[in-house]
Write a protein that holds these residues in place. Structure first.
Motif, PDB file in Angstrom:
ATOM      1  N   SER A  22       0.841  -1.127  -0.102  1.00 39.51           N
ATOM      2  CA  SER A  22      -0.060   0.141   0.084  1.00 39.51           C
ATOM      3  C   SER A  22       0.857   1.182   0.018  1.00 39.51           C
ATOM      4  O   SER A  22       1.962   1.514   0.573  1.00 39.51           O
ATOM      5  CB  SER A  22      -0.891   0.123   1.137  1.00 39.51           C
ATOM      6  N   LEU A  23       0.600   2.315  -0.702  1.00 40.58           N
ATOM      7  CA  LEU A  23       1.355   3.609  -0.664  1.00 40.58           C
ATOM      8  C   LEU A  23       0.267   4.670  -0.857  1.00 40.58           C
ATOM      9  O   LEU A  23      -0.521   4.741  -1.515  1.00 40.58           O
ATOM     10  CB  LEU A  23       2.151   3.316  -2.065  1.00 40.58           C
ATOM     11  N   ARG A  24       0.613   5.684   0.046  1.00 39.94           N
ATOM     12  CA  ARG A  24      -0.264   6.857  -0.052  1.00 39.94           C
ATOM     13  C   ARG A  24       0.584   7.882   0.184  1.00 39.94           C
ATOM     14  O   ARG A  24       1.758   7.909   1.037  1.00 39.94           O
ATOM     15  CB  ARG A  24      -1.105   6.967   1.345  1.00 39.94           C
ATOM     16  N   LEU A  31       5.384  10.091   2.755  1.00 42.12           N
ATOM     17  CA  LEU A  31       4.821   9.211   2.265  1.00 42.12           C
ATOM     18  C   LEU A  31       4.446   8.005   3.240  1.00 42.12           C
ATOM     19  O   LEU A  31       5.411   7.699   4.016  1.00 42.12           O
ATOM     20  CB  LEU A  31       5.130   8.572   0.836  1.00 42.12           C
ATOM     21  N   GLU A  71       2.882  12.702  -6.188  1.00 42.12           N
ATOM     22  CA  GLU A  71       1.855  11.598  -6.443  1.00 42.12           C
ATOM     23  C   GLU A  71       2.386  11.014  -7.927  1.00 42.12           C
ATOM     24  O   GLU A  71       2.489   9.916  -8.158  1.00 42.12           O
ATOM     25  CB  GLU A  71       0.478  12.166  -6.441  1.00 42.12           C
ATOM     26  N   LEU A  75       2.971   7.040  -7.386  1.00 43.73           N
ATOM     27  CA  LEU A  75       1.623   6.257  -7.377  1.00 43.73           C
ATOM     28  C   LEU A  75       1.893   5.260  -8.613  1.00 43.73           C
ATOM     29  O   LEU A  75       2.271   5.642  -9.389  1.00 43.73           O
ATOM     30  CB  LEU A  75       0.364   7.153  -7.566  1.00 43.73           C
ATOM     31  N   GLY A  76       1.465   4.074  -8.197  1.00 39.36           N
ATOM     32  CA  GLY A  76       1.461   3.000  -9.294  1.00 39.36           C
ATOM     33  C   GLY A  76       2.802   2.633  -9.647  1.00 39.36           C
ATOM     34  O   GLY A  76       3.030   1.530 -10.530  1.00 39.36           O
TER      35      GLY A  76
END
Length: 217
Positions: A22-24, A31, A71, A75-76
């Motif tokens: 999981s990454l936020r 992060l 981001e 992200l991804g």
């Protein structure tokens, strides 16, 4: 039944890849990866609600832009972060990478973060180049985030009970604290009768079970 049996065997033998971590993105220099909060080593990005100055004197939302840029970088992607110890708030200090790309460095190169020279000179040369090229926060004279935080803190400290300006709020999103530089600070009310609190430091808020807001998507 054979397909199901084959799937069961694969699961037992580790033939199915583990779920992606999981990454936020929390903000422009923080992060959360697989439950670990990383404060990006050697850089300091503008705060989420901070505005910077354009050459024509107008302002732009540099804090929000920094979050968006981070981001886009992570992200991804398969993000890896090293461990350089913890800061006073329990966050892990680290350099995060995507392949061979240093994410911390990219934030400085693109003018979306300062080199945090108070703690490290690792990205000072990259900051000097970004400054010379007038990119991002270097388009015009702009208040660095550590001065922005100090200014907001000094004002809020005068107006808060017992000089403790951090607001510990309870909502459907959990126990969240807002420091004076939070975009939601002025809108956040503290209801002591409902179990909400004023805190004298972020460390105190975290120790009591509150967390910082997530500004990324």
């Amino acid at each position: 039944m054979k397909p199901l049996l084959g799937l069961f065997v694969l699961m037992l033998t580790g033939g199915i890849a583990d779920a992606a971590p999981s990454l936020r993105v929390v903000d422009g220099d923080t992060l959360e990866l697989s439950g670990v909060v990383y404060r990006l080593h050697g850089i300091d990005a503008p705060e989420a609600g901070q505005k910077c100055t354009k050459p024509d004197g107008k302002s732009w939302a540099c804090g929000k832009v920094a979050i968006s840029v981070l981001e886009e970088l992570v992200l991804g992607q398969d993000v890896r972060c090293d461990d350089r110890g913890q800061d006073d708030y329990g966050r892990t200090i680290g350099v995060c990478t995507v392949g061979t790309r240093d994410i911390n460095a990219r934030m400085v190169v693109t003018g979306n973060a300062w080199a945090f020279r108070k703690y490290s000179a690792d990205y000072a040369d990259l900051e000097d180049k970004a400054h010379q090229d007038h990119v991002g926060v270097w388009q015009a004279d702009t208040q660095p985030p550590w001065e922005y935080r100090a200014e907001k803190w000094a004002v809020a400290q005068q107006e808060s009970p017992n000089g403790c300006p951090i607001k510990g709020n309870i909502s459907e999103n959990g126990h969240i604290y807002h420091a004076p530089w939070s975009p939601w600070y002025t809108k956040t009310k503290v209801s002591v009768d409902k179990g909400e609190h004023w805190f004298c430091s972020e460390a105190d808020a975290i120790k009591a079970g509150w967390r910082a807001p997530y500004w990324g998507r």
